[in-house]
Design a protein around this motif. Structure first.
Motif, PDB file in Angstrom:
ATOM      1  N   ILE A  74       0.839  -1.203   0.000  1.00 40.79           N
ATOM      2  CA  ILE A  74       0.000   0.000   0.000  1.00 40.79           C
ATOM      3  C   ILE A  74       0.876   1.255   0.000  1.00 40.79           C
ATOM      4  O   ILE A  74       0.660   2.186  -0.794  1.00 40.79           O
ATOM      5  CB  ILE A  74      -0.949  -0.015   1.211  1.00 40.79           C
ATOM      6  CG1 ILE A  74      -1.969  -1.142   1.042  1.00 40.79           C
ATOM      7  CG2 ILE A  74      -1.646   1.322   1.378  1.00 40.79           C
ATOM      8  CD1 ILE A  74      -2.795  -1.411   2.279  1.00 40.79           C
ATOM      9  N   ILE A  75       1.876   1.289   0.853  1.00 39.77           N
ATOM     10  CA  ILE A  75       2.737   2.475   0.954  1.00 39.77           C
ATOM     11  C   ILE A  75       3.504   2.698  -0.349  1.00 39.77           C
ATOM     12  O   ILE A  75       3.505   3.798  -0.911  1.00 39.77           O
ATOM     13  CB  ILE A  75       3.695   2.331   2.151  1.00 39.77           C
ATOM     14  CG1 ILE A  75       2.905   2.363   3.455  1.00 39.77           C
ATOM     15  CG2 ILE A  75       4.760   3.423   2.137  1.00 39.77           C
ATOM     16  CD1 ILE A  75       3.717   1.979   4.675  1.00 39.77           C
ATOM     17  N   THR A  76       4.167   1.649  -0.856  1.00 39.76           N
ATOM     18  CA  THR A  76       4.953   1.815  -2.081  1.00 39.76           C
ATOM     19  C   THR A  76       4.060   2.068  -3.289  1.00 39.76           C
ATOM     20  O   THR A  76       4.458   2.768  -4.218  1.00 39.76           O
ATOM     21  CB  THR A  76       5.852   0.590  -2.333  1.00 39.76           C
ATOM     22  OG1 THR A  76       5.045  -0.587  -2.369  1.00 39.76           O
ATOM     23  CG2 THR A  76       6.923   0.477  -1.267  1.00 39.76           C
ATOM     24  N   GLY A  77       2.848   1.538  -3.288  1.00 42.76           N
ATOM     25  CA  GLY A  77       1.923   1.785  -4.395  1.00 42.76           C
ATOM     26  C   GLY A  77       1.521   3.243  -4.481  1.00 42.76           C
ATOM     27  O   GLY A  77       1.481   3.829  -5.569  1.00 42.76           O
ATOM     28  N   HIS A  78       1.236   3.861  -3.340  1.00 45.01           N
ATOM     29  CA  HIS A  78       0.866   5.275  -3.348  1.00 45.01           C
ATOM     30  C   HIS A  78       2.047   6.164  -3.745  1.00 45.01           C
ATOM     31  O   HIS A  78       1.885   7.114  -4.514  1.00 45.01           O
ATOM     32  CB  HIS A  78       0.319   5.693  -1.978  1.00 45.01           C
ATOM     33  CG  HIS A  78      -1.102   5.270  -1.761  1.00 45.01           C
ATOM     34  ND1 HIS A  78      -2.152   5.818  -2.457  1.00 45.01           N
ATOM     35  CD2 HIS A  78      -1.643   4.353  -0.933  1.00 45.01           C
ATOM     36  CE1 HIS A  78      -3.284   5.252  -2.060  1.00 45.01           C
ATOM     37  NE2 HIS A  78      -2.999   4.349  -1.138  1.00 45.01           N
ATOM     38  N   ILE A  79       3.223   5.838  -3.239  1.00 45.46           N
ATOM     39  CA  ILE A  79       4.413   6.614  -3.615  1.00 45.46           C
ATOM     40  C   ILE A  79       4.683   6.457  -5.110  1.00 45.46           C
ATOM     41  O   ILE A  79       5.010   7.425  -5.802  1.00 45.46           O
ATOM     42  CB  ILE A  79       5.629   6.185  -2.777  1.00 45.46           C
ATOM     43  CG1 ILE A  79       5.408   6.521  -1.305  1.00 45.46           C
ATOM     44  CG2 ILE A  79       6.900   6.855  -3.289  1.00 45.46           C
ATOM     45  CD1 ILE A  79       6.464   5.947  -0.383  1.00 45.46           C
ATOM     46  N   ALA A  80       4.551   5.230  -5.623  1.00 47.66           N
ATOM     47  CA  ALA A  80       4.797   4.979  -7.045  1.00 47.66           C
ATOM     48  C   ALA A  80       3.821   5.758  -7.924  1.00 47.66           C
ATOM     49  O   ALA A  80       4.222   6.325  -8.943  1.00 47.66           O
ATOM     50  CB  ALA A  80       4.700   3.482  -7.345  1.00 47.66           C
ATOM     51  N   LEU A  81       2.551   5.793  -7.538  1.00 52.77           N
ATOM     52  CA  LEU A  81       1.580   6.548  -8.342  1.00 52.77           C
ATOM     53  C   LEU A  81       1.927   8.028  -8.401  1.00 52.77           C
ATOM     54  O   LEU A  81       1.817   8.651  -9.463  1.00 52.77           O
ATOM     55  CB  LEU A  81       0.168   6.351  -7.789  1.00 52.77           C
ATOM     56  CG  LEU A  81      -0.511   5.032  -8.120  1.00 52.77           C
ATOM     57  CD1 LEU A  81      -1.885   4.973  -7.474  1.00 52.77           C
ATOM     58  CD2 LEU A  81      -0.630   4.847  -9.623  1.00 52.77           C
ATOM     59  N   SER A  82       2.362   8.593  -7.296  1.00 50.12           N
ATOM     60  CA  SER A  82       2.721  10.016  -7.323  1.00 50.12           C
ATOM     61  C   SER A  82       3.978  10.247  -8.158  1.00 50.12           C
ATOM     62  O   SER A  82       4.066  11.237  -8.883  1.00 50.12           O
ATOM     63  CB  SER A  82       2.905  10.557  -5.908  1.00 50.12           C
ATOM     64  OG  SER A  82       4.039   9.993  -5.305  1.00 50.12           O
ATOM     65  N   GLN A  83       4.945   9.332  -8.101  1.00 53.30           N
ATOM     66  CA  GLN A  83       6.147   9.467  -8.923  1.00 53.30           C
ATOM     67  C   GLN A  83       5.832   9.301 -10.399  1.00 53.30           C
ATOM     68  O   GLN A  83       6.370  10.017 -11.243  1.00 53.30           O
ATOM     69  CB  GLN A  83       7.197   8.433  -8.507  1.00 53.30           C
ATOM     70  CG  GLN A  83       7.875   8.738  -7.203  1.00 53.30           C
ATOM     71  CD  GLN A  83       8.914   7.690  -6.844  1.00 53.30           C
ATOM     72  OE1 GLN A  83       9.050   6.662  -7.510  1.00 53.30           O
ATOM     73  NE2 GLN A  83       9.649   7.946  -5.768  1.00 53.30           N
ATOM     74  N   ILE A  84       4.967   8.359 -10.732  1.00 53.42           N
ATOM     75  CA  ILE A  84       4.592   8.122 -12.129  1.00 53.42           C
ATOM     76  C   ILE A  84       3.881   9.341 -12.699  1.00 53.42           C
ATOM     77  O   ILE A  84       4.115   9.740 -13.844  1.00 53.42           O
ATOM     78  CB  ILE A  84       3.743   6.843 -12.243  1.00 53.42           C
ATOM     79  CG1 ILE A  84       4.601   5.615 -11.985  1.00 53.42           C
ATOM     80  CG2 ILE A  84       3.064   6.752 -13.606  1.00 53.42           C
ATOM     81  CD1 ILE A  84       3.827   4.334 -11.794  1.00 53.42           C
ATOM     82  N   LYS A  85       3.036   9.955 -11.893  1.00 51.61           N
ATOM     83  CA  LYS A  85       2.331  11.153 -12.351  1.00 51.61           C
ATOM     84  C   LYS A  85       3.320  12.283 -12.632  1.00 51.61           C
ATOM     85  O   LYS A  85       3.174  13.032 -13.587  1.00 51.61           O
ATOM     86  CB  LYS A  85       1.322  11.600 -11.295  1.00 51.61           C
ATOM     87  CG  LYS A  85       0.439  12.754 -11.756  1.00 51.61           C
ATOM     88  CD  LYS A  85      -0.452  13.265 -10.643  1.00 51.61           C
ATOM     89  CE  LYS A  85      -1.410  12.211 -10.154  1.00 51.61           C
ATOM     90  NZ  LYS A  85      -2.344  12.692  -9.123  1.00 51.61           N
ATOM     91  N   ARG A  86       4.358  12.369 -11.797  1.00 54.11           N
ATOM     92  CA  ARG A  86       5.326  13.459 -11.921  1.00 54.11           C
ATOM     93  C   ARG A  86       6.336  13.208 -13.037  1.00 54.11           C
ATOM     94  O   ARG A  86       6.689  14.118 -13.771  1.00 54.11           O
ATOM     95  CB  ARG A  86       6.049  13.640 -10.593  1.00 54.11           C
ATOM     96  CG  ARG A  86       7.013  14.794 -10.549  1.00 54.11           C
ATOM     97  CD  ARG A  86       7.554  15.055  -9.144  1.00 54.11           C
ATOM     98  NE  ARG A  86       7.725  13.878  -8.326  1.00 54.11           N
ATOM     99  CZ  ARG A  86       8.845  13.151  -8.258  1.00 54.11           C
ATOM    100  NH1 ARG A  86       9.883  13.489  -8.970  1.00 54.11           N
ATOM    101  NH2 ARG A  86       8.910  12.095  -7.472  1.00 54.11           N
TER     102      ARG A  86
END
Length: 132
Positions: A74-86
């Motif tokens: 859950i934690i890495t998934g949320h961080i990954a989504l924000s990085q992918i968006k950026r």
């Protein structure tokens, strides 16, 4: 000295051997190796977007860890989504998959704990399990 019986040799246009002579082998030029290019900077000194063919590492970690430790997924998934968006990297589906499996794992753990608690309470009330 030149032989007066031979016709005069005229050089052909650029890079060709003179007529009447065999061509001379010239090896291809070696590629030019220079210093690596400096990283490109975007607005406010931030690095430019990553290439689109690179997968986000945290998205992969999220999906893999969903099978073992749901909270990490859950934690890495949320961080990954924000990085992918950026950054525009690939791996959005992997991150979402890790999030879904992570949340399902947490939900399953909560259900198991509740059922276990209810079974213990029912056994104590029934007298199957006695205290001291």
């Amino acid at each position: 000295m030149t032989d007066p019986n031979l016709p005069p040799v005229t050089p052909p246009p650029t890079g060709q051997p003179p007529t009447g002579q065999p061509p001379i082998y010239q090896p291809p030029a070696a590629p030019a190796y220079g210093a690596p290019a400096a990283p490109a900077y975007g607005q406010n000194g931030a690095y430019a977007q990553a290439p689109a063919d690179k997968y986000n590492v945290l998205a992969i970690v999220s999906l893999v860890s969903a099978f073992f430790i749901s909270l990490v997924a859950i934690i890495t998934g949320h961080i990954a989504l924000s990085q992918i968006k950026r950054t525009g990297e690939k791996g959005r589906g992997l991150a979402i998959g890790g999030l879904v499996l992570g949340y399902l794992g947490v939900l399953a753990a909560i259900i198991v704990i509740i059922v276990w608690f209810v079974v213990i309470v029912a056994a104590v009330n029934d007298g199957s399990i006695s205290g001291y």
